[in-house]
Design a protein around this motif. Structure first.
Motif, mmCIF file in Angstrom:
data_model
loop_
_atom_site.group_PDB
_atom_site.id
_atom_site.type_symbol
_atom_site.label_atom_id
_atom_site.label_comp_id
_atom_site.label_asym_id
_atom_site.label_seq_id
_atom_site.Cartn_x
_atom_site.Cartn_y
_atom_site.Cartn_z
ATOM 1 N N MET A 1 0.822 -1.188 0.000
ATOM 2 C CA MET A 1 0.000 0.000 0.000
ATOM 3 C C MET A 1 0.869 1.256 0.000
ATOM 4 O O MET A 1 0.487 2.279 -0.553
ATOM 5 C CB MET A 1 -0.899 -0.026 1.233
ATOM 6 C CG MET A 1 -1.971 0.995 1.182
ATOM 7 S SD MET A 1 -3.248 0.551 2.355
ATOM 8 C CE MET A 1 -3.673 2.132 2.950
ATOM 9 N N GLY A 2 2.066 1.178 0.592
ATOM 10 C CA GLY A 2 2.939 2.346 0.656
ATOM 11 C C GLY A 2 3.380 2.836 -0.706
ATOM 12 O O GLY A 2 3.457 4.041 -0.958
ATOM 13 N N GLY A 3 3.675 1.904 -1.629
ATOM 14 C CA GLY A 3 4.074 2.291 -2.979
ATOM 15 C C GLY A 3 2.960 3.016 -3.709
ATOM 16 O O GLY A 3 3.185 3.994 -4.416
ATOM 17 N N MET A 4 1.742 2.533 -3.513
ATOM 18 C CA MET A 4 0.587 3.167 -4.155
ATOM 19 C C MET A 4 0.375 4.575 -3.597
ATOM 20 O O MET A 4 0.121 5.520 -4.353
ATOM 21 C CB MET A 4 -0.664 2.320 -3.917
ATOM 22 C CG MET A 4 -1.907 2.871 -4.578
ATOM 23 S SD MET A 4 -3.366 1.885 -4.242
ATOM 24 C CE MET A 4 -3.673 2.297 -2.541
ATOM 25 N N ILE A 5 0.517 4.725 -2.297
ATOM 26 C CA ILE A 5 0.349 6.044 -1.683
ATOM 27 C C ILE A 5 1.427 7.005 -2.168
ATOM 28 O O ILE A 5 1.142 8.162 -2.480
ATOM 29 C CB ILE A 5 0.352 5.920 -0.142
ATOM 30 C CG1 ILE A 5 -0.894 5.163 0.312
ATOM 31 C CG2 ILE A 5 0.451 7.287 0.515
ATOM 32 C CD1 ILE A 5 -0.878 4.749 1.763
ATOM 33 N N ALA A 6 2.663 6.527 -2.246
ATOM 34 C CA ALA A 6 3.757 7.378 -2.725
ATOM 35 C C ALA A 6 3.491 7.864 -4.145
ATOM 36 O O ALA A 6 3.711 9.037 -4.463
ATOM 37 C CB ALA A 6 5.076 6.619 -2.663
ATOM 38 N N GLN A 7 3.008 6.990 -5.013
ATOM 39 C CA GLN A 7 2.703 7.384 -6.387
ATOM 40 C C GLN A 7 1.574 8.406 -6.431
ATOM 41 O O GLN A 7 1.605 9.340 -7.241
ATOM 42 C CB GLN A 7 2.335 6.149 -7.212
ATOM 43 C CG GLN A 7 3.514 5.235 -7.452
ATOM 44 C CD GLN A 7 3.113 4.008 -8.220
ATOM 45 O OE1 GLN A 7 2.742 4.097 -9.382
ATOM 46 N NE2 GLN A 7 3.177 2.865 -7.559
ATOM 47 N N GLU A 8 0.598 8.249 -5.578
ATOM 48 C CA GLU A 8 -0.512 9.201 -5.532
ATOM 49 C C GLU A 8 -0.035 10.572 -5.067
ATOM 50 O O GLU A 8 -0.422 11.599 -5.620
ATOM 51 C CB GLU A 8 -1.622 8.671 -4.607
ATOM 52 C CG GLU A 8 -2.850 9.526 -4.579
ATOM 53 C CD GLU A 8 -3.603 9.591 -5.900
ATOM 54 O OE1 GLU A 8 -4.377 10.544 -6.094
ATOM 55 O OE2 GLU A 8 -3.420 8.697 -6.752
ATOM 56 N N VAL A 9 0.829 10.599 -4.055
ATOM 57 C CA VAL A 9 1.374 11.874 -3.565
ATOM 58 C C VAL A 9 2.130 12.576 -4.685
ATOM 59 O O VAL A 9 1.976 13.789 -4.896
ATOM 60 C CB VAL A 9 2.284 11.650 -2.336
ATOM 61 C CG1 VAL A 9 3.059 12.908 -1.992
ATOM 62 C CG2 VAL A 9 1.458 11.186 -1.152
ATOM 63 N N VAL A 10 2.940 11.837 -5.431
ATOM 64 C CA VAL A 10 3.700 12.431 -6.538
ATOM 65 C C VAL A 10 2.760 12.979 -7.601
ATOM 66 O O VAL A 10 3.014 14.043 -8.168
ATOM 67 C CB VAL A 10 4.677 11.399 -7.155
ATOM 68 C CG1 VAL A 10 5.276 11.906 -8.446
ATOM 69 C CG2 VAL A 10 5.773 11.065 -6.166
ATOM 70 N N SER A 11 1.675 12.286 -7.866
ATOM 71 C CA SER A 11 0.747 12.784 -8.891
ATOM 72 C C SER A 11 -0.001 14.024 -8.419
ATOM 73 O O SER A 11 -0.376 14.869 -9.221
ATOM 74 C CB SER A 11 -0.244 11.687 -9.308
ATOM 75 O OG SER A 11 -1.178 11.438 -8.285
ATOM 76 N N LEU A 12 -0.206 14.143 -7.101
ATOM 77 C CA LEU A 12 -0.931 15.305 -6.576
ATOM 78 C C LEU A 12 -0.046 16.543 -6.436
ATOM 79 O O LEU A 12 -0.513 17.660 -6.682
ATOM 80 C CB LEU A 12 -1.539 14.972 -5.205
ATOM 81 C CG LEU A 12 -2.668 13.948 -5.217
ATOM 82 C CD1 LEU A 12 -3.051 13.570 -3.786
ATOM 83 C CD2 LEU A 12 -3.867 14.486 -5.972
ATOM 84 N N ILE A 13 1.204 16.363 -6.034
ATOM 85 C CA ILE A 13 2.102 17.511 -5.834
ATOM 86 C C ILE A 13 3.493 17.225 -6.428
ATOM 87 O O ILE A 13 4.493 17.163 -5.703
ATOM 88 C CB ILE A 13 2.212 17.889 -4.338
ATOM 89 C CG1 ILE A 13 2.538 16.660 -3.482
ATOM 90 C CG2 ILE A 13 0.974 18.599 -3.847
ATOM 91 C CD1 ILE A 13 2.886 16.986 -2.043
ATOM 92 N N PRO A 14 3.562 17.077 -7.733
ATOM 93 C CA PRO A 14 4.847 16.725 -8.364
ATOM 94 C C PRO A 14 5.940 17.774 -8.159
ATOM 95 O O PRO A 14 7.127 17.448 -8.150
ATOM 96 C CB PRO A 14 4.496 16.578 -9.840
ATOM 97 C CG PRO A 14 3.243 17.355 -10.021
ATOM 98 C CD PRO A 14 2.511 17.263 -8.710
#
Length: 73
Positions: A1-14
């Motif tokens: 789940m951590g990898g998915m969350i990290a990718q989402e954070v990057v997509s929200l605030i690149p």
């Protein structure tokens, strides 16, 4: 789940993320995911007895290229 969350954070605030490295992540129920603990323990024992860093076993293949990954400068 951590990898998915990290990718989402990057997509929200690149603009706030300069580099991102995801290691050891896998999809829920992905092939071999049920063996992660066994394989990790095996590599930890190997690293202990060979005096090597466990990361060499966890993140690199045991091929000639994997044993000597390219250096980034």
């Amino acid at each position: 789940m951590g990898g998915m969350i990290a990718q989402e954070v990057v997509s929200l605030i690149p603009e706030r993320i300069k580099h991102l490295i995801l290691a050891g992540t896998g999809p829920r129920g992905g092939k071999g995911i049920d063996q992660v603990t066994r394989v990790t323990n095996k590599f930890m024992v190997q690293a202990f007895f060979t005096g090597k860093n466990v990361k060499e076993y966890l993140f690199f293949t045991r091929t000639p290229r994997g044993k000597h990954p390219p250096r980034h400068t």
